[in-house]
Write a protein that holds these residues in place. Structure first.
Motif: not given
Length: 476
Positions: A5-10, A78-80, A122-128, A176-180
């Motif tokens: 999984i490649h997570w969202l940077h920002c 979902f992973g973005v 890539p490096f950075g922030e990711s979200v679920v 809904s809910d999210v995790a970083f």
């Protein structure tokens, strides 16, 4: 193993309907139910189960995602990705059952699974993103599960597509809910700053922020977002204090009208005799006569001088006013001890005509001269004058004499009460306590009986020669 999984940077998260309405973007959600619901869902990653920080995963590490609902529900994860690509974490080709029981914690991959989630650049922030629904959702507009392919790209399209998916559901049926988390070394962004503009009248007041000097007014300060205590000081004026919040990207203004400190008043204190110590609110400030300068308010004034009673009062000082207190001090009252004994004992003791007790008797009295009487039925009264001196004991030893037998013929007056011990008075003079037989000269007498401090009997009686006159009295 499913693909890493490649997570969202920002990621900026979009609340339900925010695009159409132009609302401010909520940085905690991709899609949010605007109606409160008793259905709740919580999602987290294994390095931050409390969701209290920003966990960092290094490239190559495994990551596990956990989810929990408070009611039975169907859960979609979902992973973005930074590129905008979207992965469907649950259901997936290896875990297609996405029905979660109430309060059950489901972790993916589960223990013993045939796949892992690997962290890659890539490096950075990711979200679920977790979406829970009381009924299954139709994801055909969002994801081709059979071919493991997303039909939308990026957070905006995901938010729009999911809004369409949940739109037919009752408001209470989804949440809904999210995790970083972060990939690689995480450097938190500097806190946003705001501007604090401070003016005062008069200008030139010293500015203190959280107790630290920060300049003089007028002042423009750049501060991190947060709450601050502000104080302005200027000679001759009362301090100005307030507490405020500074928000990033905004400007906050303080315009303070400082108030002059009230003018002090004067208090002149004199005493007769002079030389008394003067205390204001318990603090020694001098000896009389004395002139004091005091701020407006109420004060406790106390004067002390050896040999005199302490004087206390309360004075009010008005702004700019002159107040005066003149005190005539009263000499201190000193005491001594008076001791009275008698033979026989258990005689009544009167001091200045007032019954004070029975012998043996001892009491502290103010210095002075007193008349002491000792009385007992069947005996002659004892009377003397004594002087009580400060710090000394004055003793009276009374030897009671039997009465002289009456001359000529006599009669007997016998007084009996239902309750013994009542005081018997003959013509206003205490003669003893009941039961009692009194030998009296013939004649007419006023008999008074007192019990418990009250008169229970008062009549004239006739005593006849060589006869006994009996009076029986009910005191109750």
């Amino acid at each position: 193993m499913i693909r890493s999984i490649h997570w969202l940077h920002c990621l900026l998260l979009i609340a339900l309907g925010s695009l159409a309405l132009g609302q401010r973007i909520d940085p905690q959600r991709i899609i949010v139910n605007p109606v409160p619901t008793d259905l709740q869902v919580r999602v987290w990653v294994d390095k931050d189960p409390s969701k209290s920080g920003a966990p960092v995963y290094q490239v190559g590490e495994n990551i596990r995602v956990s989810v929990q609902t408070n009611q039975d529900a169907y859960v979609y994860l979902f992973g973005v990705l930074p590129s905008g690509d979207i992965d469907l974490i649950l259901p997936n080709p290896y875990d297609q059952d996405n029905f979660i029981r109430a309060n059950e914690v489901a972790t993916f991959p589960p223990v013993g699974a045939r796949y892992t989630f690997d962290v890659t650049p890539p490096f950075g922030e990711s979200v679920v993103l977790a979406v829970a629904s009381r009924t299954p959702l139709d994801l055909s507009r969002v994801y081709d599960i059979a071919n493991n392919r997303a039909l939308v790209n990026g957070r905006q399209e995901l938010g729009q597509a999911m809004a369409i998916v949940v739109e037919p559901l009752p408001d209470q049926d989804w949440v809904s809910d999210v995790a970083f988390y972060y990939v690689g070394q995480y450097t938190p962004p500097p806190p946003p700053t705001g501007t604090l503009v401070i003016d005062s009248n008069p200008a030139g007041a010293t500015v203190y922020i959280n107790g630290q000097r920060a300049g003089t007014t007028p002042a423009t300060l750049t501060l991190d977002s947060g709450q601050y205590s502000v104080q302005l000081t200027y000679p001759g004026y009362e301090p100005y204090r307030t507490t405020l919040s500074v928000e990033g990207g905004t400007s906050t203004r303080i315009s303070a009208n400082l108030r002059r400190i009230n003018l002090s008043g004067t208090l002149a204190v004199t005493s007769n005799p002079p030389g008394a110590q003067v205390f204001v609110n318990g603090q020694l400030v001098g000896n009389t006569p004395v002139n004091l300068s005091l701020n407006p308010g109420s004060y406790t004034l106390e004067l002390r001088r050896q040999g005199y009673q302490t004087y206390r009062t309360t004075v009010a000082i008005a702004p700019g006013a002159n107040s005066r207190v003149n005190v005539n001090l009263s000499p201190a009252v000193s005491q001594g001890v008076l001791t009275v004994t008698s033979n026989p004992s258990n005689a009544d003791v009167y001091v200045n005509g007032r019954l004070v007790g029975r012998t043996p008797y001892s009491a502290r009295l103010n210095s002075g001269t007193y008349t002491v009487e000792v009385r007992r039925a069947g005996y002659q009264d004892y009377r003397t004058t004594v002087t009580v001196q400060a710090g000394r004991t004055t003793t009276v030893n009374a030897t009671l004499a039997l009465p002289a037998p009456p001359t000529g013929s006599t009669g007997v007056l016998s007084v009996v009460t239902d309750v013994p011990g009542a005081d018997v008075y003959i013509d206003g003079r205490l003669a003893g306590r009941t039961p009692i037989n009194l030998q009296l000269r013939p004649g007419r007498y006023t008999l008074e009986v007192r019990s418990g401090g009250r008169v229970v009997y008062r009549q004239a009686v006739q005593v006849r020669p060589n006869r006994t006159t009996t009076v029986r009295i009910e005191t109750r």
